[in-house]
Design an enzyme around this catalytic site. Structure first.
Site, PDB file in Angstrom:
ATOM      1  N   ARG A 112       5.273  11.145  -2.285  1.00 61.07           N
ATOM      2  CA  ARG A 112       4.917  10.774  -0.916  1.00 61.07           C
ATOM      3  C   ARG A 112       6.108  10.992   0.015  1.00 61.07           C
ATOM      4  O   ARG A 112       7.128  10.300  -0.093  1.00 61.07           O
ATOM      5  CB  ARG A 112       4.516   9.296  -0.878  1.00 61.07           C
ATOM      6  CG  ARG A 112       4.209   8.781   0.508  1.00 61.07           C
ATOM      7  CD  ARG A 112       4.076   7.262   0.519  1.00 61.07           C
ATOM      8  NE  ARG A 112       3.855   6.792   1.874  1.00 61.07           N
ATOM      9  CZ  ARG A 112       4.044   5.553   2.276  1.00 61.07           C
ATOM     10  NH1 ARG A 112       4.439   4.628   1.418  1.00 61.07           N
ATOM     11  NH2 ARG A 112       3.833   5.223   3.525  1.00 61.07           N
ATOM     12  N   ASN A 135       8.210  -5.496  -0.402  1.00 64.51           N
ATOM     13  CA  ASN A 135       8.055  -4.334   0.482  1.00 64.51           C
ATOM     14  C   ASN A 135       6.578  -4.276   0.847  1.00 64.51           C
ATOM     15  O   ASN A 135       5.759  -3.805   0.052  1.00 64.51           O
ATOM     16  CB  ASN A 135       8.482  -3.042  -0.212  1.00 64.51           C
ATOM     17  CG  ASN A 135       8.400  -1.852   0.736  1.00 64.51           C
ATOM     18  OD1 ASN A 135       7.807  -1.954   1.824  1.00 64.51           O
ATOM     19  ND2 ASN A 135       8.987  -0.734   0.351  1.00 64.51           N
ATOM     20  N   PRO A 171       0.787  -1.233   0.000  1.00 60.41           N
ATOM     21  CA  PRO A 171       0.000   0.000   0.000  1.00 60.41           C
ATOM     22  C   PRO A 171       0.820   1.285   0.000  1.00 60.41           C
ATOM     23  O   PRO A 171       1.827   1.391   0.707  1.00 60.41           O
ATOM     24  CB  PRO A 171      -0.804  -0.091   1.306  1.00 60.41           C
ATOM     25  CG  PRO A 171      -0.913  -1.539   1.572  1.00 60.41           C
ATOM     26  CD  PRO A 171       0.353  -2.157   1.055  1.00 60.41           C
ATOM     27  N   ARG A 206      12.256   5.080  13.105  1.00 61.32           N
ATOM     28  CA  ARG A 206      11.052   5.912  12.951  1.00 61.32           C
ATOM     29  C   ARG A 206      10.073   5.681  14.104  1.00 61.32           C
ATOM     30  O   ARG A 206      10.477   5.318  15.184  1.00 61.32           O
ATOM     31  CB  ARG A 206      10.449   5.633  11.568  1.00 61.32           C
ATOM     32  CG  ARG A 206      11.436   5.954  10.426  1.00 61.32           C
ATOM     33  CD  ARG A 206      10.851   5.685   9.064  1.00 61.32           C
ATOM     34  NE  ARG A 206       9.656   6.481   8.844  1.00 61.32           N
ATOM     35  CZ  ARG A 206       8.751   6.243   7.900  1.00 61.32           C
ATOM     36  NH1 ARG A 206       8.925   5.217   7.072  1.00 61.32           N
ATOM     37  NH2 ARG A 206       7.700   7.016   7.771  1.00 61.32           N
ATOM     38  N   GLU A 237      12.521  -9.328   2.655  1.00 63.03           N
ATOM     39  CA  GLU A 237      11.707  -8.167   3.043  1.00 63.03           C
ATOM     40  C   GLU A 237      12.553  -6.920   2.815  1.00 63.03           C
ATOM     41  O   GLU A 237      13.713  -6.874   3.238  1.00 63.03           O
ATOM     42  CB  GLU A 237      11.340  -8.298   4.529  1.00 63.03           C
ATOM     43  CG  GLU A 237      10.593  -7.094   5.089  1.00 63.03           C
ATOM     44  CD  GLU A 237      10.420  -7.183   6.608  1.00 63.03           C
ATOM     45  OE1 GLU A 237      10.761  -8.231   7.210  1.00 63.03           O
ATOM     46  OE2 GLU A 237       9.968  -6.178   7.187  1.00 63.03           O
ATOM     47  N   HIS A 282      12.688  -2.464   2.754  1.00 66.82           N
ATOM     48  CA  HIS A 282      12.106  -1.157   3.058  1.00 66.82           C
ATOM     49  C   HIS A 282      13.023  -0.075   2.523  1.00 66.82           C
ATOM     50  O   HIS A 282      14.254  -0.195   2.620  1.00 66.82           O
ATOM     51  CB  HIS A 282      11.927  -0.975   4.566  1.00 66.82           C
ATOM     52  CG  HIS A 282      11.026  -2.010   5.159  1.00 66.82           C
ATOM     53  ND1 HIS A 282       9.657  -1.955   5.031  1.00 66.82           N
ATOM     54  CD2 HIS A 282      11.298  -3.155   5.827  1.00 66.82           C
ATOM     55  CE1 HIS A 282       9.126  -3.026   5.613  1.00 66.82           C
ATOM     56  NE2 HIS A 282      10.108  -3.769   6.094  1.00 66.82           N
TER      57      HIS A 282
HETATM   58  C1  DQA Z   1       8.074   1.243   4.186  1.00 66.01           C
HETATM   59  C2  DQA Z   1       8.074   1.511   5.688  1.00 66.01           C
HETATM   60  C3  DQA Z   1       6.677   1.331   6.262  1.00 66.01           C
HETATM   61  O1  DQA Z   1       6.686   1.636   7.659  1.00 66.01           O
HETATM   62  C4  DQA Z   1       5.702   2.269   5.589  1.00 66.01           C
HETATM   63  O2  DQA Z   1       4.388   2.052   6.088  1.00 66.01           O
HETATM   64  C5  DQA Z   1       5.747   2.196   4.109  1.00 66.01           C
HETATM   65  C6  DQA Z   1       7.040   2.073   3.459  1.00 66.01           C
HETATM   66  C7  DQA Z   1       9.453   1.552   3.544  1.00 66.01           C
HETATM   67  O3  DQA Z   1       9.664   1.129   2.420  1.00 66.01           O
HETATM   68  O4  DQA Z   1      10.269   2.258   4.148  1.00 66.01           O
HETATM   69  O5  DQA Z   1       4.731   2.297   3.432  1.00 66.01           O
HETATM   70  O6  DQA Z   1       7.805  -0.139   3.968  1.00 66.01           O
END
Ligand code: DQA
Length: 145
Positions: free
Chosen positions: A20, A76, A12, A112, A103, A105
């Protein structure tokens, strides 16, 4: 011999990359990321199938499909990372079937907000790469080979 297939799946809100919260996620769009992934995959002898969805169930279906077609996964999960047991269980189906799932990010969730410190996916992933922007996806491909 055909090149190994990798599903590169994003959850999402990642279709909004570029505009964003660029101070957190950078200025690369998801199309930029997908282009870089396809190029890097080719260089590594892989074929990447890149997709994004805002819908948890669709992501679950794609994870099942990865198992059915014998693809490894770079995922992701976006915010689903932090609370979706359905995505976690689907990831477990991938990794217990003998496929790898990395996984990824863009940001480093550990630095964060508190709610981002938990990944319900991490415990069933093959490994996790976080904090390197677009490079997180490319490093995940390298990890797979
Ligand atoms: C994310 C980190 C998540 O906490 C966040 O909700 C995202 C992006 C990242 O790629 O840093 O939508 O997965």
């Amino acid at each position: 011999m055909t090149a190994p297939l990798v599903y590169v799946l994003s959850g999402p809100n990642l279709n909004r990359l570029g505009t964003r919260e660029p101070e957190i996620y950078g200025s690369d769009t998801l199309d930029d990321i997908h282009r870089a992934v396809v190029t890097e995959a080719r260089a590594l002898g892989l074929v990447a199938d890149c997709r994004q969805t805002n819908h948890e169930g669709e992501l679950v279906d794609w994870l099942h499909e990865a198992v059915d077609v014998g693809a490894d996964v770079v995922l992701n999960p976006g915010a689903l990372t932090h609370y979706s047991y359905a995505v976690r269980d689907a990831c477990a189906i991938v990794t217990t079937s003998g496929r790898s799932l990395v996984e990824v990010h863009l940001s480093n969730p550990a630095t964060r907000e508190e709610f981002r410190h938990t990944s319900v996916v991490a415990g069933v992933a093959t490994g996790t790469i976080a904090g390197f922007g677009l490079q997180s996806y490319l490093l995940a491909l390298r990890a797979l080979v």
